[in-house]
Design a protein around this motif. Sequence first.
Motif, PDB file in Angstrom:
ATOM      1  N   SER B  87     -28.221 -10.550  45.242  1.00  8.62           N
ATOM      2  CA  SER B  87     -27.735  -8.793  44.026  1.00  8.62           C
ATOM      3  C   SER B  87     -26.435  -8.220  43.149  1.00  8.62           C
ATOM      4  CB  SER B  87     -29.203  -7.986  43.816  1.00  8.62           C
ATOM      5  OG  SER B  87     -29.562  -8.474  43.136  1.00  8.62           O
ATOM      6  N   TRP B  88     -26.481  -8.300  44.761  1.00  8.41           N
ATOM      7  CA  TRP B  88     -24.664  -7.605  44.869  1.00  8.41           C
ATOM      8  C   TRP B  88     -23.983  -9.281  44.159  1.00  8.41           C
ATOM      9  CZ3 TRP B  88     -22.908  -2.968  43.331  1.00  8.41           C
ATOM     10  CH2 TRP B  88     -21.591  -3.149  43.506  1.00  8.41           C
ATOM     11  N   THR B  89     -23.078  -9.049  43.301  1.00  7.09           N
ATOM     12  CA  THR B  89     -22.389  -9.548  41.932  1.00  7.09           C
ATOM     13  C   THR B  89     -21.489 -10.614  42.990  1.00  7.09           C
ATOM     14  OG1 THR B  89     -22.667  -8.933  40.293  1.00  7.09           O
ATOM     15  CG2 THR B  89     -21.005 -10.597  40.609  1.00  7.09           C
ATOM     16  N   SER B  90     -21.955 -12.372  43.078  1.00  5.06           N
ATOM     17  CA  SER B  90     -21.600 -13.186  43.602  1.00  5.06           C
ATOM     18  C   SER B  90     -19.953 -13.946  42.868  1.00  5.06           C
ATOM     19  CB  SER B  90     -22.194 -13.769  44.302  1.00  5.06           C
ATOM     20  OG  SER B  90     -22.536 -14.194  43.754  1.00  5.06           O
ATOM     21  N   GLY B  91     -20.472 -13.476  41.148  1.00  6.12           N
ATOM     22  CA  GLY B  91     -19.726 -14.372  40.350  1.00  6.12           C
ATOM     23  C   GLY B  91     -20.477 -15.876  40.193  1.00  6.12           C
ATOM     24  N   SER B  92     -21.274 -15.724  40.817  1.00  3.82           N
ATOM     25  CA  SER B  92     -22.406 -17.473  40.328  1.00  3.82           C
ATOM     26  C   SER B  92     -22.612 -16.693  38.910  1.00  3.82           C
ATOM     27  CB  SER B  92     -23.207 -17.098  41.422  1.00  3.82           C
ATOM     28  OG  SER B  92     -24.397 -16.222  40.549  1.00  3.82           O
ATOM     29  N   ASP B  93     -22.995 -18.169  38.386  1.00  2.03           N
ATOM     30  CA  ASP B  93     -23.296 -18.336  37.483  1.00  2.03           C
ATOM     31  C   ASP B  93     -24.223 -17.850  37.053  1.00  2.03           C
ATOM     32  OD1 ASP B  93     -21.147 -20.494  37.614  1.00  2.03           O
ATOM     33  OD2 ASP B  93     -22.168 -22.682  37.185  1.00  2.03           O
ATOM     34  N   LEU B  94     -25.470 -18.002  38.513  1.00  2.00           N
ATOM     35  CA  LEU B  94     -26.643 -16.698  37.670  1.00  2.00           C
ATOM     36  C   LEU B  94     -26.247 -15.455  36.700  1.00  2.00           C
ATOM     37  CD1 LEU B  94     -29.551 -16.191  37.280  1.00  2.00           C
ATOM     38  CD2 LEU B  94     -29.937 -16.204  40.081  1.00  2.00           C
ATOM     39  N   ASP B  95     -24.762 -15.072  38.123  1.00  3.87           N
ATOM     40  CA  ASP B  95     -24.856 -13.363  37.535  1.00  3.87           C
ATOM     41  C   ASP B  95     -24.726 -13.586  36.239  1.00  3.87           C
ATOM     42  OD1 ASP B  95     -24.986 -12.302  40.309  1.00  3.87           O
ATOM     43  OD2 ASP B  95     -23.222 -13.148  40.909  1.00  3.87           O
ATOM     44  N   ALA B 163     -20.673  -1.134  47.645  1.00  2.00           N
ATOM     45  CA  ALA B 163     -19.610  -2.595  47.895  1.00  2.00           C
ATOM     46  C   ALA B 163     -20.068  -2.831  50.144  1.00  2.00           C
ATOM     47  CB  ALA B 163     -18.058  -2.271  48.638  1.00  2.00           C
ATOM     48  N   ARG B 164     -20.343  -1.886  50.856  1.00  2.00           N
ATOM     49  CA  ARG B 164     -20.749  -1.448  52.164  1.00  2.00           C
ATOM     50  C   ARG B 164     -21.954  -1.129  52.647  1.00  2.00           C
ATOM     51  NH1 ARG B 164     -16.108  -0.179  51.019  1.00  2.00           N
ATOM     52  NH2 ARG B 164     -13.575  -1.244  51.451  1.00  2.00           N
ATOM     53  N   SER B 165     -23.082  -1.661  51.445  1.00  2.00           N
ATOM     54  CA  SER B 165     -24.160  -0.947  51.605  1.00  2.00           C
ATOM     55  C   SER B 165     -25.224  -1.832  51.681  1.00  2.00           C
ATOM     56  CB  SER B 165     -24.360  -0.063  49.835  1.00  2.00           C
ATOM     57  OG  SER B 165     -23.758   0.711  49.621  1.00  2.00           O
ATOM     58  N   VAL B 166     -24.312  -2.706  51.176  1.00  2.00           N
ATOM     59  CA  VAL B 166     -26.324  -4.355  51.181  1.00  2.00           C
ATOM     60  C   VAL B 166     -26.119  -4.632  52.820  1.00  2.00           C
ATOM     61  CG1 VAL B 166     -25.241  -6.646  50.804  1.00  2.00           C
ATOM     62  CG2 VAL B 166     -24.573  -5.792  49.230  1.00  2.00           C
ATOM     63  N   GLU B 167     -24.944  -5.150  53.733  1.00  2.00           N
ATOM     64  CA  GLU B 167     -25.732  -5.245  55.636  1.00  2.00           C
ATOM     65  C   GLU B 167     -26.783  -4.080  55.277  1.00  2.00           C
ATOM     66  OE1 GLU B 167     -25.304  -7.574  56.786  1.00  2.00           O
ATOM     67  OE2 GLU B 167     -23.979  -8.449  55.020  1.00  2.00           O
TER      68      GLU B 167
END
Lengths: 179, 179
Positions: B87-95, B163-167
């Motif tokens: 969910s934290w944008t990876s720049g994928s197509d889905l995003d 940015a550092r919250s996902v983990e």
Amino acid sequence: MSRPPKARNKALLAYCELLRRDGERATTIDAVAARAELSKGGVLYHFPSKEALAEAALEEFRLSCEQDLASMAEAAEGPARHYVRTSWTSGSDLDTYYIAMLRLAQSSWQPAVEALEWVHQAWLELIQEEVGDRYAAEAIMLIGEGLYHHSSMPGEWSRGTFARSVEHLLELVDHLKRS
Amino acid sequence: MSRPPKARNKALLAYCELLRRDGERATTIDAVAARAELSKGGVLYHFPSKEALAEAALEEFRLSCEQDLASMAEAAEGPARHYVRTSWTSGSDLDTYYIAMLRLAQSSWQPAVEALEWVHQAWLELIQEEVGDRYAAEAIMLIGEGLYHHSSMPGEWSRGTFARSVEHLLELVDHLKRS
DNA sequence: GTCTATATGGGGATAGAC
DNA sequence: GTCTATCCCCATATAGAC
């Protein structure tokens, strides 16, 4: 402290409601006038340009935020529960203006972006003061944000899915406060 | 299975990126053409109308969703973690396509509203199958949604804050799975 | 304060050259 | 397949009547 004329408030409200329901594109001065039951000229008398509408919404948003932050800080149930509970649209002034600011920020209108950053920061700080842990506070805020965004989405699914969830999410908030 | 011409893909990508960055209003055919380094006529050759661009984005969105649902179901870490992590944008197509659909749904474009309802439902079901509890699943989904919306917001605050919250949020997911 | 014109610009879309 | 030129509509904004 002059109270603004009724027609002005009607137009501003119509503007915000249209932003929420139909988006920026469809939110034309014509549409605002129609919804507020005014003529285009009538709207443009109170708001000399379209940006003036956005600026007025921004100002109302700031005022609503200050009230909300105050009641959040004072809330007997605590800021975190207050925040999540009111994230599921109650039709309050804050809702109206918050969603309008979201739409304007999503069009990269810088003043809206900055106002949202400011209030997000303030909300997060209040929640963190209560729950202690930084990441628990972020989780609580993200849950509230998720609810907010769903509540502003057209279609019935969001409403049907989360309507009965708020009470349970509040229990989760209590749980996060303790751990 | 004819692979579509490069220019077409460039235009479609430019359309989605503009929707995300500047909103529906600013996403004109002119702007798409400029970003894709084409002329207006060039864009309109591949997409005979503006709605055709939206429909093409919808189609790509559906394809990306099916891939995403498949990898979510297979993920070694489990669907819930996979969902929040991506969910934290990876720049994928889905995003790209997901945010475009959000913007279109926010303008009340009904096909986008329905497509989003469908995938939200599917995500929620996969998460619920894993974690068991309905409301824990909803909380996890809302956290992911919150991250998604923040990741698509202009301005630096969201990026800097989460940015550092996902983990840490992933640890919370594990916790919710257990309880 | 609110209305009805009306001027101006820009966005969507077509026609046709290359 | 891609471009330029052009048309038409609609949204913003102004002018001026009431």
